[in-house]
Design a protein around this motif. Structure first.
Motif, PDB file in Angstrom:
ATOM      1  N   ILE A   1       0.851  -1.185   0.000  1.00 28.91           N
ATOM      2  CA  ILE A   1       0.000   0.000   0.000  1.00 28.91           C
ATOM      3  C   ILE A   1       0.889   1.238   0.000  1.00 28.91           C
ATOM      4  N   ASN A   2       0.647   2.153  -0.926  1.00 26.17           N
ATOM      5  CA  ASN A   2       1.426   3.383  -1.022  1.00 26.17           C
ATOM      6  C   ASN A   2       0.646   4.555  -0.438  1.00 26.17           C
ATOM      7  N   MET A   3       1.388   5.508   0.113  1.00 23.08           N
ATOM      8  CA  MET A   3       0.770   6.663   0.751  1.00 23.08           C
ATOM      9  C   MET A   3       1.203   7.962   0.085  1.00 23.08           C
ATOM     10  N   GLU A   4       0.220   8.740  -0.340  1.00 27.72           N
ATOM     11  CA  GLU A   4       0.449  10.111  -0.768  1.00 27.72           C
ATOM     12  C   GLU A   4       0.064  11.020   0.389  1.00 27.72           C
ATOM     13  N   VAL A   5       0.857  12.055   0.613  1.00 26.33           N
ATOM     14  CA  VAL A   5       0.544  12.996   1.684  1.00 26.33           C
ATOM     15  C   VAL A   5       0.201  14.356   1.102  1.00 26.33           C
ATOM     16  N   CYS A   6      -0.886  14.909   1.605  1.00 23.13           N
ATOM     17  CA  CYS A   6      -1.275  16.271   1.244  1.00 23.13           C
ATOM     18  C   CYS A   6      -0.441  17.217   2.102  1.00 23.13           C
ATOM     19  N   ALA A   7       0.577  17.831   1.512  1.00 23.64           N
ATOM     20  CA  ALA A   7       1.534  18.656   2.248  1.00 23.64           C
ATOM     21  C   ALA A   7       1.206  20.127   2.066  1.00 23.64           C
ATOM     22  N   ASN A   8       0.942  20.820   3.161  1.00 20.88           N
ATOM     23  CA  ASN A   8       0.526  22.223   3.089  1.00 20.88           C
ATOM     24  C   ASN A   8       1.693  23.195   3.116  1.00 20.88           C
ATOM     25  N   SER A   9       2.927  22.678   3.032  1.00 22.69           N
ATOM     26  CA  SER A   9       4.108  23.528   3.034  1.00 22.69           C
ATOM     27  C   SER A   9       5.320  22.684   2.679  1.00 22.69           C
ATOM     28  N   LEU A  10       6.431  23.343   2.432  1.00 23.23           N
ATOM     29  CA  LEU A  10       7.677  22.619   2.186  1.00 23.23           C
ATOM     30  C   LEU A  10       8.071  21.815   3.417  1.00 23.23           C
ATOM     31  N   GLU A  11       7.885  22.400   4.596  1.00 24.96           N
ATOM     32  CA  GLU A  11       8.215  21.687   5.828  1.00 24.96           C
ATOM     33  C   GLU A  11       7.396  20.404   5.959  1.00 24.96           C
TER      34      GLU A  11
ATOM     35  N   HIS B   1      -4.485   8.684   0.478  1.00 22.73           N
ATOM     36  CA  HIS B   1      -4.122  10.108   0.540  1.00 22.73           C
ATOM     37  C   HIS B   1      -4.460  10.611   1.933  1.00 22.73           C
ATOM     38  N   ALA B   2      -3.456  11.087   2.662  1.00 29.19           N
ATOM     39  CA  ALA B   2      -3.689  11.587   4.018  1.00 29.19           C
ATOM     40  C   ALA B   2      -2.883  12.845   4.250  1.00 29.19           C
ATOM     41  N   SER B   3      -3.355  13.684   5.164  1.00 29.83           N
ATOM     42  CA  SER B   3      -2.576  14.860   5.528  1.00 29.83           C
ATOM     43  C   SER B   3      -1.677  14.573   6.728  1.00 29.83           C
ATOM     44  N   ALA B   4      -2.087  13.622   7.587  1.00 34.91           N
ATOM     45  CA  ALA B   4      -1.271  13.186   8.727  1.00 34.91           C
ATOM     46  C   ALA B   4      -0.713  14.378   9.498  1.00 34.91           C
ATOM     47  N   ARG B   5      -1.603  15.263   9.879  1.00 27.09           N
ATOM     48  CA  ARG B   5      -1.176  16.529  10.477  1.00 27.09           C
ATOM     49  C   ARG B   5      -1.202  16.526  12.005  1.00 27.09           C
ATOM     50  N   HIS B   6      -0.384  17.381  12.579  1.00 23.22           N
ATOM     51  CA  HIS B   6      -0.479  17.729  13.983  1.00 23.22           C
ATOM     52  C   HIS B   6      -0.428  19.252  14.073  1.00 23.22           C
ATOM     53  N   THR B   7      -0.861  19.784  15.199  1.00 20.89           N
ATOM     54  CA  THR B   7      -0.871  21.236  15.387  1.00 20.89           C
ATOM     55  C   THR B   7       0.429  21.689  16.025  1.00 20.89           C
ATOM     56  N   SER B   8       1.056  22.665  15.388  1.00 21.89           N
ATOM     57  CA  SER B   8       2.296  23.236  15.901  1.00 21.89           C
ATOM     58  C   SER B   8       1.984  24.602  16.511  1.00 21.89           C
ATOM     59  N   SER B   9       2.314  24.773  17.763  1.00 21.22           N
ATOM     60  CA  SER B   9       2.017  26.030  18.459  1.00 21.22           C
ATOM     61  C   SER B   9       3.065  27.093  18.140  1.00 21.22           C
ATOM     62  N   SER B  10       2.616  28.322  18.099  1.00 21.63           N
ATOM     63  CA  SER B  10       3.509  29.455  17.838  1.00 21.63           C
ATOM     64  C   SER B  10       4.498  29.651  18.985  1.00 21.63           C
ATOM     65  N   GLU B  11       5.683  30.120  18.637  1.00 17.34           N
ATOM     66  CA  GLU B  11       6.685  30.454  19.649  1.00 17.34           C
ATOM     67  C   GLU B  11       6.670  31.944  19.979  1.00 17.34           C
TER      68      GLU B  11
END
Length: 245
Positions: free
Chosen positions: A2-12, A198-208
């Motif tokens: 099974i192959n996974m594509e990720v929906c990436a919302n940025s270069l990071e 196809h998944a975004s596999a996201r977590h929330t990153s808090s501002s510094e």
């Protein structure tokens, strides 16, 4: 496999997707609007820094998938840019006002993109006849279609996705997406027999930021001091689960 594509919302996020084992990223901006075309810099640097496939989404705005002539011209120019940057493919989708696939315009984009690959995005889920839409997308030359089966999540649309995969008969990849998670990917594989997800596999990153002005908002985000990023460990766990049986 099974192959996974990720929906990436940025270069990071794209770099995290690669680290987690994704085979491809759908590179986009503005996930809150369903994804829009990323900047030139995001695309150019992704191609420089990634070894996996890069497919930018070609979508000039959020909202529906009925585009003006000016918006269509923008889409063509963005595809030319992606080709010049040697992207592996692009992600497109245009509908007519009646909800059918705009085959004429989509065919122009597919031909313009060649030899890059082309994925048809979830505009498919807003079409008026899934069976016909799938045949239209095959006819215009797309290599895959991203779909939730016309529902708010792929799990809810799993039965429809299974029928579409059967209909496709190997002529196109039907790739389930929307709400793919560790809790449902095994069940989705059993129901649909899909080979790509196809998944975004996201977590929330808090501002510094130390100073936070809470009296105003710069946009529609509920929280100005956090943003979502792809989680490489979550990508890895999804892939491991998908291939554990």
């Amino acid at each position: 496999m099974i192959n996974m594509e990720v929906c990436a919302n940025s270069l990071e996020s794209a770099i995290a997707a690669q680290k987690g084992g994704a085979i491809r990223v759908e590179l986009c901006d503005n996930l809150a609007e369903g994804g829009t075309t990323p900047s030139y810099a995001q695309i150019a640097m992704a191609k420089k820094m990634l070894q996996i496939k890069v497919y930018p989404i070609i979508r000039p705005r959020g909202g529906d998938f009925l585009y003006t002539q000016l918006e269509f011209e923008l889409m063509k120019e963005d595809i030319k840019i992606c080709k010049s940057l040697k992207c592996d493919g692009v992600v497109i989708g245009i509908l007519k006002a009646d909800g059918s696939i705009d085959k004429e315009r989509c065919k122009v984009l597919v031909e313009l993109a060649s030899p890059m690959g082309v994925t048809f995005h979830r505009a498919f889920d807003m079409s008026n006849d899934f069976e016909k839409a799938l045949e239209d997308i095959i006819e215009i030359g797309c290599e895959r279609v991203l779909s939730s089966g016309g529902e708010s999540s792929a799990l809810k649309g799993a039965a429809t996705l299974a029928k579409l995969i059967e209909q496709s008969a190997g002529r196109i990849i039907v790739m389930p997406g929307a709400g793919i998670s560790k809790t449902n990917i095994t069940e989705l594989i059993k129901i649909t027999d899909a080979i790509e997800f196809h998944a975004s596999a996201r977590h929330t990153s808090s501002s510094e930021m130390q100073f936070k002005n809470q009296k105003l908002s710069m946009g529609a985000a509920a929280d100005e001091f956090s943003h979502d990023l792809t989680d490489s460990q979550l990508v890895k766990e999804l892939i491991d689960l998908a291939n554990s049986n």
